[in-house]
Scaffold this active site. Sequence first.
Site, PDB file in Angstrom:
ATOM      1  N   TYR A 103       2.867   5.418   1.054  1.00 42.98           N
ATOM      2  CA  TYR A 103       3.464   4.712   0.056  1.00 42.98           C
ATOM      3  C   TYR A 103       4.341   5.090  -0.316  1.00 42.98           C
ATOM      4  O   TYR A 103       4.762   6.440  -0.125  1.00 42.98           O
ATOM      5  CB  TYR A 103       1.759   5.156  -1.004  1.00 42.98           C
ATOM      6  CG  TYR A 103       0.585   3.852  -1.106  1.00 42.98           C
ATOM      7  CD1 TYR A 103       0.911   3.429  -1.710  1.00 42.98           C
ATOM      8  CD2 TYR A 103      -0.566   4.524  -0.501  1.00 42.98           C
ATOM      9  CE1 TYR A 103      -0.684   2.180  -1.258  1.00 42.98           C
ATOM     10  CE2 TYR A 103      -1.193   4.150  -0.335  1.00 42.98           C
ATOM     11  CZ  TYR A 103      -1.113   2.693  -0.478  1.00 42.98           C
ATOM     12  OH  TYR A 103      -2.582   2.539  -0.748  1.00 42.98           O
ATOM     13  N   TYR A 142      -4.811   4.893   6.593  1.00 42.69           N
ATOM     14  CA  TYR A 142      -4.394   6.277   6.394  1.00 42.69           C
ATOM     15  C   TYR A 142      -5.860   7.153   6.543  1.00 42.69           C
ATOM     16  O   TYR A 142      -6.459   7.122   4.713  1.00 42.69           O
ATOM     17  CB  TYR A 142      -3.402   6.133   5.608  1.00 42.69           C
ATOM     18  CG  TYR A 142      -3.130   5.612   3.973  1.00 42.69           C
ATOM     19  CD1 TYR A 142      -4.373   6.512   2.897  1.00 42.69           C
ATOM     20  CD2 TYR A 142      -3.337   4.737   3.351  1.00 42.69           C
ATOM     21  CE1 TYR A 142      -4.341   6.071   1.959  1.00 42.69           C
ATOM     22  CE2 TYR A 142      -3.813   4.037   2.050  1.00 42.69           C
ATOM     23  CZ  TYR A 142      -4.680   4.475   0.974  1.00 42.69           C
ATOM     24  OH  TYR A 142      -4.775   4.311   0.472  1.00 42.69           O
ATOM     25  N   ARG A 152      -8.387   5.332   5.349  1.00 46.25           N
ATOM     26  CA  ARG A 152      -9.099   4.180   3.922  1.00 46.25           C
ATOM     27  C   ARG A 152      -8.354   3.616   5.340  1.00 46.25           C
ATOM     28  O   ARG A 152      -7.307   3.208   6.016  1.00 46.25           O
ATOM     29  CB  ARG A 152      -7.690   4.205   3.162  1.00 46.25           C
ATOM     30  CG  ARG A 152      -8.219   4.975   2.287  1.00 46.25           C
ATOM     31  CD  ARG A 152      -9.372   4.834   0.813  1.00 46.25           C
ATOM     32  NE  ARG A 152      -9.612   3.030   0.912  1.00 46.25           N
ATOM     33  CZ  ARG A 152      -9.198   2.685  -0.263  1.00 46.25           C
ATOM     34  NH1 ARG A 152      -8.993   3.095  -1.145  1.00 46.25           N
ATOM     35  NH2 ARG A 152     -10.458   1.234  -0.253  1.00 46.25           N
ATOM     36  N   HIS A 155      -5.541  -1.542   3.180  1.00 51.00           N
ATOM     37  CA  HIS A 155      -5.926  -2.543   1.397  1.00 51.00           C
ATOM     38  C   HIS A 155      -4.490  -2.824   1.256  1.00 51.00           C
ATOM     39  O   HIS A 155      -3.863  -2.356   1.559  1.00 51.00           O
ATOM     40  CB  HIS A 155      -7.248  -1.627   1.392  1.00 51.00           C
ATOM     41  CG  HIS A 155      -6.714  -0.266   0.290  1.00 51.00           C
ATOM     42  ND1 HIS A 155      -6.703   1.088   1.453  1.00 51.00           N
ATOM     43  CD2 HIS A 155      -5.990  -0.068  -0.953  1.00 51.00           C
ATOM     44  CE1 HIS A 155      -5.891   1.782   0.798  1.00 51.00           C
ATOM     45  NE2 HIS A 155      -5.955   1.251  -0.641  1.00 51.00           N
ATOM     46  N   HIS A 157      -3.866  -3.481  -2.518  1.00 54.06           N
ATOM     47  CA  HIS A 157      -4.335  -3.573  -4.821  1.00 54.06           C
ATOM     48  C   HIS A 157      -3.886  -4.336  -5.087  1.00 54.06           C
ATOM     49  O   HIS A 157      -2.782  -5.064  -5.401  1.00 54.06           O
ATOM     50  CB  HIS A 157      -3.432  -1.928  -4.941  1.00 54.06           C
ATOM     51  CG  HIS A 157      -4.174  -0.711  -4.699  1.00 54.06           C
ATOM     52  ND1 HIS A 157      -5.011   0.281  -4.801  1.00 54.06           N
ATOM     53  CD2 HIS A 157      -3.517  -0.336  -3.626  1.00 54.06           C
ATOM     54  CE1 HIS A 157      -5.313   1.370  -3.596  1.00 54.06           C
ATOM     55  NE2 HIS A 157      -4.633   0.624  -2.943  1.00 54.06           N
TER      56      HIS A 157
END
Lengths: 232, 193
Positions: A103, A142, A152, A155, A157
């Site tokens: 991110y 990640y 994870r 995905h 959000h």
Amino acid sequence: MAYVIVPRHERTQPLRIVPGYPQTPWRNPKQPLIRRPPTLSELTGPSEVAKRVKLLGGDIAGHGEAQAIGQLMHLKLRVVDEDGTPVGGTVVEIWQANGAGRYIHPNDDEHAPVDRNFYGAARLLTDERGLLELRTVKPGAYPVPTKDGWWRPPHIHFSIFGKVWLSRLVTQMYFPGEPLNGQDRILNAVPDTAARARLVARLVPPTGDPANALVFEHQIVLRGRKATPSQP
Amino acid sequence: MKKRKAVRRRLIPSGEATIGPFFPPRYVDAGANDLSQLEDRKADGEVIEIAGTVRQEDGTPLDNLVVEIWQADANGIYRHVADPRHREADTKFFGWGRAATDKEGRYAFRTIRPGAPEGRARHVNVMLMFSGLMRILKTTMFFPGEQANEADPVYRAVPKARRKLLVAREEALGRYRFDLKLRGAHETPFFDD
């Protein structure tokens, strides 16, 4: 038009304290949550949020020299309420990791590289059919910094305003067929199998527009339905 | 003729999930915590400040937690079609704001003192989103010294001993402090809607 919001089936919503998610026992209430009669405060909510926040375009994959690295994908998202009525004109905030699972955020560590052609955020309005489209790259998986090395799955959000205060939703969308889905502590915090399945997008045949992109469809259901007129 | 009752198929609301640790900083727009003006026009009413600290069970202040508020205007009217008086709502007041906590767990809003909506005491609706919160936490802030609090249906839904935790402290004229504790001693009452 009166809108009604009724309590949800507990099993369709995530546990608040999640086994193996070490922050959850510190942050979620110990006291029972309190049922309250819904009043105008909960059954109204901010509309035209776009007046107060800046919209960010729906093409976040970049082009040409500035194209992000990763599998190009196109998401068709549909937002409806419990009646199946499209929720148009609502602000949807979208954020995701880059193709390598990183991110753009000061709190993310250096486990994977930053892609300088990818910021990974969009803020869009649904159209009158409740639809919005996003051109992006598929996010990478990640590792979560826990002792036992939980990863994870890919995905995306979403934060969605909806029509009233109680229809506000923060959720995540998953990808079909990902081996990490079955082990993800956040996805699997939702006890009901069918409710979990509804958080997974559908891969659909490519349309050629945009070119060379995987196409996914996903539906999000916000809380609330029209009040049924009382029977005589 | 037999009347067939329309069967309305009801969809099940999507599952919530945590906002996670990586909510983009740019989503907390500059000025989103200032409700006292809209498009450079000052809202009607008395400007107030609402600020506080958010902590978890062990007292650690929480950084980067998103706080959102929703409130009525100075006359107790919501800017929303479901409010029967919405046509009279202050056009210079939006009613919604967003802030994120800093490293010390602090958030702050500048807004106007809400009027009392029909059947309610004056209050501010509060929503918290954070990494490790699998669902949005919702609470309500009340104002100190308001007789109407005792008759408010949401205030009264809270067990007596915990009600004071929903009442902000007036630190100075028009400056309210509303600390939030997510769990443990002095835990803020949260609602299950």
